[in-house]
Each structure stands twice: as C-alpha cells, then as structure tokens.
Design an enzyme around this catalytic site. Sequence first.
Site, PDB file in Angstrom:
ATOM      1  N   GLY A 194       0.839  -1.190   0.000  1.00 54.38           N
ATOM      2  CA  GLY A 194       0.000   0.000   0.000  1.00 54.38           C
ATOM      3  C   GLY A 194       0.872   1.237   0.000  1.00 54.38           C
ATOM      4  NE  ARG A 195      -0.007   6.993  -1.086  1.00 57.35           N
ATOM      5  CZ  ARG A 195      -0.667   8.128  -1.252  1.00 57.35           C
ATOM      6  NH1 ARG A 195      -1.961   8.107  -1.539  1.00 57.35           N
ATOM      7  NH2 ARG A 195      -0.059   9.287  -1.136  1.00 57.35           N
ATOM      8  CB  ILE A 196       3.099   2.378   4.686  1.00 56.88           C
ATOM      9  CG1 ILE A 196       2.222   3.454   5.351  1.00 56.88           C
ATOM     10  CG2 ILE A 196       4.355   2.120   5.516  1.00 56.88           C
ATOM     11  CD1 ILE A 196       1.673   3.061   6.706  1.00 56.88           C
ATOM     12  NE  ARG A 223      -7.167  -8.311   0.178  1.00 55.53           N
ATOM     13  CZ  ARG A 223      -8.079  -7.699   0.910  1.00 55.53           C
ATOM     14  NH1 ARG A 223      -8.774  -8.388   1.807  1.00 55.53           N
ATOM     15  NH2 ARG A 223      -8.282  -6.410   0.790  1.00 55.53           N
ATOM     16  CB  THR A 283       6.386  -0.312  11.395  1.00 55.52           C
ATOM     17  OG1 THR A 283       6.323  -0.543   9.975  1.00 55.52           O
ATOM     18  CG2 THR A 283       7.839  -0.278  11.837  1.00 55.52           C
ATOM     19  NE  ARG A 311      -3.397  -1.459  13.794  1.00 59.49           N
ATOM     20  CZ  ARG A 311      -2.992  -0.251  13.460  1.00 59.49           C
ATOM     21  NH1 ARG A 311      -1.695   0.001  13.355  1.00 59.49           N
ATOM     22  NH2 ARG A 311      -3.870   0.713  13.215  1.00 59.49           N
ATOM     23  CD  GLU A 328       0.477  -1.529  20.026  1.00 62.56           C
ATOM     24  OE1 GLU A 328      -0.221  -0.488  20.033  1.00 62.56           O
ATOM     25  OE2 GLU A 328       1.279  -1.805  19.120  1.00 62.56           O
ATOM     26  CG  HIS A 387       1.840   1.722  17.782  1.00 61.24           C
ATOM     27  ND1 HIS A 387       0.747   0.899  17.854  1.00 61.24           N
ATOM     28  CD2 HIS A 387       1.803   2.273  16.537  1.00 61.24           C
ATOM     29  CE1 HIS A 387       0.070   0.945  16.721  1.00 61.24           C
ATOM     30  NE2 HIS A 387       0.702   1.774  15.898  1.00 61.24           N
ATOM     31  CB  ALA A 388       7.430   5.588  18.254  1.00 61.74           C
TER      32      ALA A 388
END
Length: 326
Positions: free
Chosen positions: A158-160, A180, A239, A241, A270, A289-290
């Site tokens: 995806g974008r990331i 997918r 980074t 989930r 978390e 989770h930074a």
Amino acid sequence: MSRKNVLAVIPPQVGGRAAGAALAGLLADRAEVTVVESAGEDPGALAAAHVIVSALSPVGAEHIAAAPALELVQCVGHGHDHVDLAAAHARGVTVCTIASSGAEGNSVAEHAFALILACAKKIVPASTALAAGEWALPRLRPELTELAGKTIGIVGLGRIGRDVARKAAAFDMTVLYSARRRAPADVEERTGARWTELEELLRLSDVVTLHAPLTDGTRNLLDARRLALLKPTAIVVNTARGPLIDQDALADALEGGRLAAAGIDVFDPEPPPPGARLLSAPNVVLTPHAGAVTRETLVRIALAAVENVRRHLDGGKPHDAVAAGG
C-alpha cells in the site's frame, strides 16, 4: 433546513481527552461535537451521533448499538482493527480510514528503516555496551552487516509499503513484495518492486518488513511455520500491527538463534505486559508504536480524517471505506 450534524469523538489512548478535544475542535464549525470514552458515559451524545471519530480507541458493538443515527466511523489512521466491522456493517454504517492520504507513509517507512539499520548495525547493544564501559567492537563485529546487495521483502504494498520500496532502492537493495492483490504494473515500475508469493518471499529475503492491515486473514501471518522459512541471517521488522506475528514464535526463533534480529514497533496487546517474552528476547530492537507519531505526521493524520468527515457531512462519498471482509 439542513440537519444538525452530531459527532462523537472517542479520544486516543495516548493523549486522552486533550487529544480528543483538539481533534473535535477541528470539526466544531460543522457539527456539535462531544468527546466520550465509553458507550455509557454520555448516552445522549452517542444516541444523536451521525459520525464517530476514533484514533485507535475501540469502537465496539456497544458503541454502535448506542448510536442509532450513526452513518460513519472515521478512523484517524490507516488501521481499522479497533472497530467492530461486523457490527458496523450489519447496521449499514460505513467505516473509513485515511489509507489513501499518505499522511503516515513517510514517517512509518522511515521508522521501518530505522529499525532495519539498528538491527543490521547493532546500534542498541553497541550503545549500551559503551555506556557500561565496554568497547564491544570485537564481540559485535561478526554480526554487523550492510543493506546494499541484500533482498528486502515487503508484505503489503500500500502507500506505506511503496514508500519503503522506494527507500530500499536508495540503499541498493533488491525489492520483493507480497500482497493480497498484485499492484498495477506502473506501481511496480515506479517502486522497483517485484511480486512473489509470501512463502517464496520469506525464503529469499534478507529483511522482511510488514505493512499489511490486520484482518482475520492476516492475524498470525508470520507463525512458527512461516518464520522457519526465513534465513537464520534474516531481520524481521513490524511497524504495522502486533498480531500479524505470533510473538511467542518470534521469541522462540530469536532465542533459538534461528533468526538474526527483529525490529518491533507494535505489540499484542499494547502496551505489552512486563513479562512479555519479546521484551527480553536477544537481538531485538523495540519501540512503543512510535512509527507514525512524529510532530509532522500527527498533523497530517488529523487533517486527513477531518477532511474525510467533512466530505461525508457535505454529502460526498468518503475515501477509504473498509470492505465488510476487512
């Protein structure tokens, strides 16, 4: 006469009510906004709400049941696993993220590479040893490695994931990806990423970095069997989930020397409990989770979510609706 729009903002776990109020303030000119933390806290607010805005805080079936006028749940981020999608879709409520905005992409991609480099260059143990008075180079030298010429496997383009691919090319890495659905040819050309099946990606990659959403189909995506496919010299980075990886299986691999290192920014749950095995596993770099919480990113994320809510309130079709299957 136009209707009176009502929004309920469920504040983030980090920042709490102050952060929720700040987000609410961005929408105050378009709606009556209330910050609520639980379904029973202010029944009137949820009962009248047309929109719920949530930044990683749970939106459960009880919130949706308490909001008979609800039309939209807007997630302030890329993820939607904190929303009860089944309850939302059963009611015909749209759930949206900010996935296409690109608000988080650069920051998370940078963070992924920070973890990759920290693992490859042994930054944390080197720093810790020096602070304790040890010149650790002789001990660490056999484990130091470089990225140039290595293969990076990106799970989710995806974008990331695309931002990660472009950065990997700058490090002279070969880029593989699994997803997918295969990306369009022009995306593959721009990013230099080559598609392959997940298990082949795991076998070939020197670095594996996760950028997939959490769904029923991706939970424990890297389990003990798939982790065993990795090279013993490989680095795993997450980074996205926490539940994408079986964390006990990852701890087993690190403790058993079957994996060189891991960089972990997300956990399940978390924050992780004090006794979580990953916290004391060898060759692991941990951050809280930074990845998406730089000063710049937080502004972009909030503005992207607000713009999507405004789009809905103005009668348009909001972006990044999540399908019923997640």
